[in-house]
Enzyme design. Structure first.
Site, short mmCIF file in Angstrom:
data_model
loop_
_atom_site.label_atom_id
_atom_site.label_comp_id
_atom_site.label_asym_id
_atom_site.label_seq_id
_atom_site.Cartn_x
_atom_site.Cartn_y
_atom_site.Cartn_z
N HIS A 1 -8.69 0.01 3.45
CA HIS A 1 -7.84 0.87 2.62
C HIS A 1 -6.43 0.30 2.43
O HIS A 1 -5.68 0.78 1.58
CB HIS A 1 -7.69 2.26 3.26
CG HIS A 1 -8.97 3.03 3.34
ND1 HIS A 1 -9.79 3.19 2.25
CD2 HIS A 1 -9.57 3.69 4.37
CE1 HIS A 1 -10.85 3.92 2.61
NE2 HIS A 1 -10.74 4.22 3.89
N ASP B 1 -18.81 0.55 3.74
CA ASP B 1 -18.18 1.68 4.42
C ASP B 1 -18.33 2.90 3.51
O ASP B 1 -18.34 2.78 2.29
CB ASP B 1 -16.70 1.36 4.65
CG ASP B 1 -15.98 2.40 5.49
OD1 ASP B 1 -15.70 2.11 6.66
OD2 ASP B 1 -15.68 3.50 4.96
N HIS C 1 -16.35 5.13 2.80
CA HIS C 1 -15.14 5.39 2.01
C HIS C 1 -14.89 4.22 1.05
O HIS C 1 -15.33 3.10 1.32
CB HIS C 1 -13.95 5.60 2.95
CG HIS C 1 -14.22 6.66 3.99
ND1 HIS C 1 -14.62 6.36 5.27
CD2 HIS C 1 -14.20 8.02 3.89
CE1 HIS C 1 -14.82 7.50 5.94
NE2 HIS C 1 -14.59 8.51 5.13
N ASP D 1 -19.87 4.27 8.82
CA ASP D 1 -19.68 5.70 8.61
C ASP D 1 -20.58 6.33 7.53
O ASP D 1 -20.54 7.56 7.38
CB ASP D 1 -18.20 6.07 8.42
CG ASP D 1 -17.42 5.08 7.58
OD1 ASP D 1 -18.06 4.28 6.88
OD2 ASP D 1 -16.18 5.13 7.60
C1 9RB Z 1 -6.37 13.73 2.94
C2 9RB Z 1 -6.07 13.05 4.08
C3 9RB Z 1 -8.85 11.11 5.46
C4 9RB Z 1 -8.29 9.94 5.94
C5 9RB Z 1 -9.11 8.87 6.36
C6 9RB Z 1 -10.47 9.00 6.33
C7 9RB Z 1 -11.39 7.91 6.73
C8 9RB Z 1 -11.10 6.63 6.61
C9 9RB Z 1 -12.09 5.61 6.87
C10 9RB Z 1 -11.03 10.17 5.86
C11 9RB Z 1 -10.21 11.22 5.43
C12 9RB Z 1 -4.82 13.46 4.45
C13 9RB Z 1 -7.61 13.63 2.10
C14 9RB Z 1 -4.06 12.97 5.62
O1 9RB Z 1 -12.94 5.64 7.69
N1 9RB Z 1 -12.15 4.56 6.10
O2 9RB Z 1 -13.10 3.64 6.17
N2 9RB Z 1 -8.08 12.18 4.98
N3 9RB Z 1 -6.82 12.09 4.71
N4 9RB Z 1 -4.37 14.37 3.61
N5 9RB Z 1 -5.30 14.54 2.69
C15 9RB Z 1 -5.14 15.44 1.57
ZN ZN Z 2 -14.75 4.63 6.28
#
Ligand code: 9RB
Ligand code: ZN
Length: 377
Positions: free
Chosen positions: A143, A180, A182, A268
């Site tokens: 990311h 991944d 995401h 994941d």
């Molecule tokens: C949202 C927020 C997340 C942040 C990271 C992941 C996974 C990352 C990964 C999933 C959800 C925040 C949507 C803070 O494993 N990458 O490979 N959510 N983060 N605020 N908001 C609105």
């Molecule tokens: Zn991920």
């Protein structure tokens, strides 16, 4: 087949703080937990299963190394690298950029070792020391953008390895396959207008980052067509992922004909992950691995480097990693002890809406930039 493998105990010391997902904050209801969802124990457990199962005896250990500033700066801005270096000296560390990616004192050293280790594995495969390899690094990178970290990522390990392959090793065409769950937004942004790097991300539709990895995002300028997103419907299992591997991932790599394939390997999409809602098992990861291996054999002399990204089930990630690396090395040492549970959950058969999504992405394949000169091998 010789397969490189890399893990460093320092990766298990990445301090993700005392929060659970968000930092502890009583006013917002966030209790401290100790085991942040991205706590490195999940990856340490994967390494330990690789050792205890005996798989490590079939692998060639590659020595981790630290990325130099010059290597980090091929992707990141000087101001960002300086900020991470500075915050790493503070007693309580800092955050990669979004407020949910905390790191402790000394994180710069760990993150630079992760980026350098992705490079080290790429060098080992590039030099033919090993045929392919798996760099089990932490923290993840996919990311991270040039000027900020995001989603638990500090430096974009895979993007840094791709740039190193091109600029230091003289490798021309690089494909980055990101499985991944995401979206691999970092590499998509870094290589958006670059037709020499194919970025292909298969992820859960609109999972994270928000509104990223949409079907319509296909690259910019000269790089149009060299960015492929496969936003899988929520609830996709082995059947859907295997269909995507056969219908999009394999053919896209065949069309692009890379000289090197890098995989941003997150576990994941697995059925036990707390941060997504897919149903993939070791059967799915094995097919994905076979697909990229066959593609690497076709155009890249087998050159294939996998770099660890996410995966947050301490129970199942170790088995997903074991199956993936077993496949890379062409050996089988231990059964997936969780498959009786996750394989029997249902949802693994390809469904029409999943097939429709994958078929739509397949219509983009003719737009992938081809080699303009004859393949060199
Ligand atoms: C949202 C927020 C997340 C942040 C990271 C992941 C996974 C990352 C990964 C999933 C959800 C925040 C949507 C803070 O494993 N990458 O490979 N959510 N983060 N605020 N908001 C609105
Ligand atoms: Zn991920």
């Amino acid at each position: 087949m010789t397969t490189g493998y890399l893990w460093d105990e320092l990766f298990g010391w990445h301090d993700t703080g005392s929060g659970s997902l968000f930092p502890a904050d009583p006013d917002a209801g966030h209790q401290p937990l100790g085991h942040h969802v991205a706590h490195p124990d999940t990856k340490r457990r994967m390494h330990e299963l690789i050792c205890v199962s005996g798989l490590v005896d079939h692998l060639t250990r590659i020595t981790p190394r630290t990325a130099t500033d010059e290597e980090l700066l091929r992707v990141h801005t000087p101001a960002y690298v300086d900020r991470i270096r500075h915050e790493s000296t503070l007693p309580k560390g800092g955050d990669a950029g979004d407020g949910i990616s905390p790191f402790g004192k000394g994180a710069f050293r760990i993150a630079a070792l992760g980026a350098g280790s992705a490079i080290a594995m790429t060098e080992a495969v590039g030099a033919g020391t090993v045929d392919n390899g798996y760099a089990l690094v932490n923290p993840a990178g996919h990311h991270a953008l040039p000027d900020t970290g995001l989603g638990f990522c500090i430096f974009n390990n895979v993007a840094i390895a791709a740039r190193h392959a091109q600029q230091a090793l003289g490798i021309e065409r690089v494909a980055i396959v990101d499985w991944d769950v995401h979206h691999g937004n970092g590499a998509q942004a870094v290589f958006a207008d670059d037709p020499s790097v194919l970025t292909l991300s298969i992820h859960q539709d609109n999972c994270f980052p928000p509104n990223s990895g949409l079907l319509e995002q296909r690259g910019t300028g000269d790089g149009w067509g060299a960015d492929v997103n496969v936003p899988m419907p929520v609830g996709s299992g082995d059947g859907a992922y295997q269909y995507a591997a056969r219908t999009v991932i394999g053919p896209a790599l065949e069309a692009f004909a890379p000289d090197l394939i890098l995989v941003a390997s997150g576990f994941d999409p697995n059925a036990m992950d707390p941060l997504a809602r897919q149903l993939v098992t070791t059967r799915g990861f094995t097919t994905l691995t076979q697909t990229v291996m066959q593609a690497a054999d076709r155009s890249a002399g087998g050159r294939l480097v996998m770099v660890q990204e996410g995966g947050y089930s301490p129970v199942y990630v170790p088995f997903c990693g074991l199956a993936t690396i077993e496949t890379l090395a062409g050996v089988h040492v231990m059964e997936d002890g969780i498959l009786p549970v996750v394989g029997g959950m249902g949802g693994h058969a390809l469904e029409p809406h999943q097939q429709a999504l994958v078929d739509r992405v397949a219509t983009f394949l003719p737009d992938i930039p081809r080699r303009t000169v004859a393949a060199s091998h």
